[in-house]
Design a protein around this motif. Structure first.
Motif, PDB file in Angstrom:
ATOM      1  N   GLY A 246      34.405  38.687  43.476  1.00 16.53           N
ATOM      2  CA  GLY A 246      35.403  37.636  43.378  1.00 16.53           C
ATOM      3  C   GLY A 246      34.815  36.326  42.883  1.00 16.53           C
TER       4      GLY A 246
ATOM      5  N   CYS B 199      33.642  36.672  39.071  1.00 14.72           N
ATOM      6  CA  CYS B 199      34.718  36.656  38.074  1.00 14.72           C
ATOM      7  C   CYS B 199      35.362  35.277  37.968  1.00 14.72           C
ATOM      8  CB  CYS B 199      35.773  37.707  38.427  1.00 14.72           C
ATOM      9  SG  CYS B 199      35.165  39.418  38.297  1.00 14.72           S
ATOM     10  N   LYS B 200      35.486  34.597  39.103  1.00 16.55           N
ATOM     11  CA  LYS B 200      36.062  33.252  39.057  1.00 16.55           C
ATOM     12  C   LYS B 200      35.112  32.288  38.360  1.00 16.55           C
ATOM     13  CE  LYS B 200      38.504  29.826  41.820  1.00 16.55           C
ATOM     14  NZ  LYS B 200      39.088  29.484  43.134  1.00 16.55           N
TER      15      LYS B 200
ATOM     16  N   THR C 142      31.980  41.918  46.259  1.00 14.42           N
ATOM     17  CA  THR C 142      33.355  42.167  45.827  1.00 14.42           C
ATOM     18  C   THR C 142      33.643  41.587  44.447  1.00 14.42           C
ATOM     19  OG1 THR C 142      34.133  40.154  46.923  1.00 14.42           O
ATOM     20  CG2 THR C 142      34.183  42.194  48.204  1.00 14.42           C
TER      21      THR C 142
ATOM     22  N   ASP D 152      37.282  47.077  39.592  1.00 12.01           N
ATOM     23  CA  ASP D 152      38.524  46.701  38.912  1.00 12.01           C
ATOM     24  C   ASP D 152      38.492  45.239  38.474  1.00 12.01           C
ATOM     25  OD1 ASP D 152      39.650  49.198  39.129  1.00 12.01           O
ATOM     26  OD2 ASP D 152      40.655  48.765  41.034  1.00 12.01           O
ATOM     27  N   ARG D 153      37.987  44.380  39.319  1.00 12.07           N
ATOM     28  CA  ARG D 153      37.895  42.969  38.968  1.00 12.07           C
ATOM     29  C   ARG D 153      37.008  42.755  37.735  1.00 12.07           C
ATOM     30  NH1 ARG D 153      37.086  40.190  44.977  1.00 12.07           N
ATOM     31  NH2 ARG D 153      39.311  39.970  45.469  1.00 12.07           N
TER      32      ARG D 153
ATOM     33  N   ASN E 119      38.622  44.015  34.470  1.00 13.91           N
ATOM     34  CA  ASN E 119      39.713  43.171  33.979  1.00 13.91           C
ATOM     35  C   ASN E 119      39.318  41.698  33.822  1.00 13.91           C
ATOM     36  OD1 ASN E 119      41.576  45.385  34.045  1.00 13.91           O
ATOM     37  ND2 ASN E 119      41.729  45.119  36.259  1.00 13.91           N
ATOM     38  N   SER E 120      38.039  41.397  33.991  1.00 19.42           N
ATOM     39  CA  SER E 120      37.588  40.007  33.939  1.00 19.42           C
ATOM     40  C   SER E 120      37.225  39.607  32.506  1.00 19.42           C
ATOM     41  CB  SER E 120      36.372  39.815  34.844  1.00 19.42           C
ATOM     42  OG  SER E 120      35.220  40.426  34.268  1.00 19.42           O
TER      43      SER E 120
END
Length: 342
Positions: A236, A239-240, A234, A268-269, A272-273
């Motif tokens: 997540g 990107c973090k 995903t 999308d992540r 936009n990351s």
């Protein structure tokens, strides 16, 4: 040399990769290598049906079929194709599984949970498959789940060539980063190949799929950080981690991930990351959204898989493909001006 030529057959999971492997094998052998004519279809109730139109008696067969999404359908396609070939008297059946699904369930993390990777390995061995060729298993111990030979290729030699090309061979400000403690061995191996230092992002989870806290172990100030991992689902965590690295003083962040699962909000992540680029391989066929994403780039694995298949067929070393000097001629022409950081 074996008496018969290697023969390839593909399911529906990643036909583009299968075609690319066939083309590369044709180049290596100097003769046409195509996919065996077959149909892999579904009845109205979604039962899978396989029919092979060519004679495969006594042939050395290679089934190219990653068990990516939809994992259950693609796994059943693999098993049913193997059964069709076994009943057609193929001399040997090798499963080429670029992405091995269920690999993340490789141990019991809590009470009353399955070890699905072991179950899948049993299904494959009992289905008549005599050898497995895969890439970047999520956990090395999965090789031991099989009672048949397993050749596990690594994407890090390919990534090393790409990094050396993209950064012009100047590794002075490049730092390889492992996104968690469990991936340190993978990141260290890539760092050694390109002569770069290593840092770690330590993450703590409150529950599955959610990262509560991240800290950077190592000094990434004024560094171009390259995060390396085997699976991006995903995105997540990825990107973090990129945000945390920039906050710790990194100038830019890139990521290299072998298997681009990229489910749910992943594209999308990433779009936009703060990631400058995400490089994945083609072990999983890219969706139109992944192919159109401006900061996702796809690295080909067909040259390595084609050579590995030929080495298995010839009875020669597969581990020789882990050496950069062996890999460079295989990937010659994919990088302009022969740029490999030399």
């Amino acid at each position: 040399m074996p008496a018969t030529d290697p023969k390839l057959i593909s399911g529906n999971a990643n036909r583009k990769l299968a075609d690319a492997i066939a083309r590369r094998m044709s180049m290596h052998r100097g003769m046409q290598v195509g996919l065996v004519d077959a149909r892999v279809e579904r009845f109205n109730d979604q039962e899978i049906f396989v029919e092979v139109y060519e004679n495969v008696r006594g042939e050395d067969m290679f089934i190219i079929q990653p068990t990516s999404k939809p994992a259950n359908d693609n796994l059943m396609e693999l098993l049913i194709m193997a059964d069709a070939l076994r009943r057609s008297s193929a001399s040997r059946i090798t499963a080429v599984i670029p992405y091995f699904g269920y690999a993340r369930q490789d141990r019991r993390t809590k009470a009353r949970t399955p070890i699905s990777a072991k179950l899948v390995s049993n299904l494959i061995a009992e289905g008549g498959i005599e050898r497995v060729l895969t890439m970047d298993l999520h956990a090395a111990q999965i090789q031991g789940f099989f009672d048949i030979p397993v050749d596990n290729l690594y994407a890090s030699p390919i990534f090393a060539l790409d990094i050396l090309h993209q950064f012009g061979g100047d590794m002075s400000d490049v730092m390889v980063v492992s996104p968690d403690v469990g991936g340190v061995a993978r990141a260290r191996e890539l760092a050694q190949r390109i002569g770069a230092p290593l840092a770690i992002v330590d993450k703590r989870r409150e529950k599955a799929g959610e990262v509560a806290e991240m800290t950077v172990i190592g000094d990434v100030t004024e560094k171009k950080c390259v995060i390396v991992d085997d699976i991006c689902d995903t995105a997540g965590t990825l990107c973090k981690a990129a945000d945390v690295l920039l906050g710790a003083g990194a100038t830019e962040v890139h990521a290299y991930t072998t298997h681009g699962v990229l489910s749910g909000p992943a594209v999308d992540r990433i779009t936009n990351s703060v990631l400058k680029s995400l490089v994945i391989t083609d072990t999983i066929e890219a969706t139109p959204e992944v192919a159109a994403c401006k900061n996702i780039r796809i690295c080909p694995t067909a040259p390595m898989f084609a050579q590995a298949i030929l080495n298995i067929w010839n009875g020669t070393s597969v581990s020789s493909l882990f050496d950069t000097d062996t890999l460079i001629p295989i990937y010659e022409g994919l990088y302009p001006n022969g740029m490999y950081g030399r």
